[in-house]
Design an enzyme around this catalytic site. Sequence first.
Site, PDB file in Angstrom:
ATOM      1  N   GLU A   1       0.890  -1.167   0.000  1.00 20.31           N
ATOM      2  CA  GLU A   1       0.000   0.000   0.000  1.00 20.31           C
ATOM      3  C   GLU A   1       0.922   1.208   0.000  1.00 20.31           C
ATOM      4  O   GLU A   1       1.475   1.589   1.024  1.00 20.31           O
ATOM      5  CB  GLU A   1      -0.907  -0.030   1.225  1.00 20.31           C
ATOM      6  CG  GLU A   1      -2.146   0.853   1.087  1.00 20.31           C
ATOM      7  CD  GLU A   1      -1.934   2.250   1.635  1.00 20.31           C
ATOM      8  OE1 GLU A   1      -1.577   3.141   0.823  1.00 20.31           O
ATOM      9  OE2 GLU A   1      -2.120   2.453   2.831  1.00 20.31           O
TER      10      GLU A   1
ATOM     11  N   CYS B   1      -2.141   9.105   2.866  1.00 22.04           N
ATOM     12  CA  CYS B   1      -1.945   8.463   1.563  1.00 22.04           C
ATOM     13  C   CYS B   1      -3.160   8.639   0.669  1.00 22.04           C
ATOM     14  O   CYS B   1      -3.028   8.712  -0.559  1.00 22.04           O
ATOM     15  CB  CYS B   1      -1.616   6.985   1.744  1.00 22.04           C
ATOM     16  SG  CYS B   1      -2.862   6.040   2.633  1.00 22.04           S
TER      17      CYS B   1
END
Length: 480
Positions: free
Chosen positions: A220, A254
């Site tokens: 990720e 993010c």
Amino acid sequence: MTLGTWPVGQEAAVGEAVERAREAAAWWGGLDFAERARRLNAWKRTLVHRLDELADLIHREMGKPVDDARTEVVLAIEHLGWAATHARKVLGPRRVSSGLLGINLAATVAYEPLGVVGVIGPWNYPVFTPMGSIAYALAAGNTVVFKPSEYAPDVGRWLADTFAEAVHEAPVFQVVTGAAETGAALCRGGVDKLGFTGSTATGKRVMAACAESLTPVLIEAGGKDAAIVAADADLDAAAEAVAFGAFGNAGQTCVGIERVYVVEEAFDGFVRRVRDIAERIRVGAGPEAQLGRITMDRQIPVIRRHIEDAVERGGTAVTGGPDSVRPPFVHPVVLVDVPEDSEAVTEETFGPTLVINRVRDLHEAVDRANASRYGLGSAVFTADRRTAMTLARRLRTGMTSINGVQSFALVPALPFGGTGDSGFGRIHGPDGLREFTRPKAITRQRFAPPVELASFSRTTKDVTSALGLVRLLHGRRGRR
């Protein structure tokens, strides 16, 4: 100011932790789903009762406001509870159709734990983000060795210590502290899978290290999330959502919104609303602050460079500008009409900056949003439901929120992850549980096969019968 001192996990220490986890995996993986859920729920109750303690620790270690830290812990608790509750339904053995060729067979699929899962966590959400791997891996029957960020080692240790209070029989969840070399040691330490959250560049190094032993990875990585605002959008609501998505956690998210594409008719009104919100945001270290410090000092020059590049290349700062960078803080910056090939548009800034560009129509908005090499999250704002769903499906991202930002992270049943330079694999939801298992297919013969194919005693008649069945089932022409 020194908050604490933690050992740097060398290769030998990491290997020993993995070996202890390997021994514990036999016990933990041998428990049934109900027994694992009971223990995970006991840990969950501890997190609930000591929520403020953990939130204060997050605040002191990485600098986010306490209320932001509380919100993070709340989300982590929600996901832990979902994983514990739903693991049996998602991963338990289930019958599947055996088809006509296998009509004599009973077919079952089950999902078995991998064994030991390594997790390398980030500093920006030091509880919520790694919990997406930790909780789901544990619920699936794996043991976990967790390397928290070197910027939040105490948070990682606190999680492991409280877990041990609930599960004291074996070292099911362990922590190793350190920086890059400790992460590399974990990659090479014999884990059965590694879950990583961090930058794209570091993710590539993690993959390279894990490739030496063919250790599978879940990555990720970074994002450059875009929002699209249509002419019929509720501009007040859209501006509030986008401002939070861009500036919340000082932009260190993010799935933070870094780009917005607004149709011409709504552009001026939207920009004005975002500007007004940005100018009211309180920045600092005090209890009233809404934005805290930039955690990583080395990120500050990157933020400054992106702002300066955007302005030098013709963009306009309607709020803030290069002078907004006041280490260790960065005040919100809103940039408009920035060239699409500037760093502020193409590279992950990871700070409280936002680029808002105008577009002719929604088709152009999607094209610009998809031009990024990243593909993590996205957002769409429009009053038309059909248009919203069409846009969401066209966006090349792992997740999309409609008339909100980051709302997909609130739903434990939804998968979380990206594509392109944002990585691959999924945490959260059924996909997140299965991510930490290996599917096991089992067939059981219930009676002799009517057509014997898997035998040297088969006849031409057996093969002819099978061919006739296949032609009957699959050879008919469909209607034009």
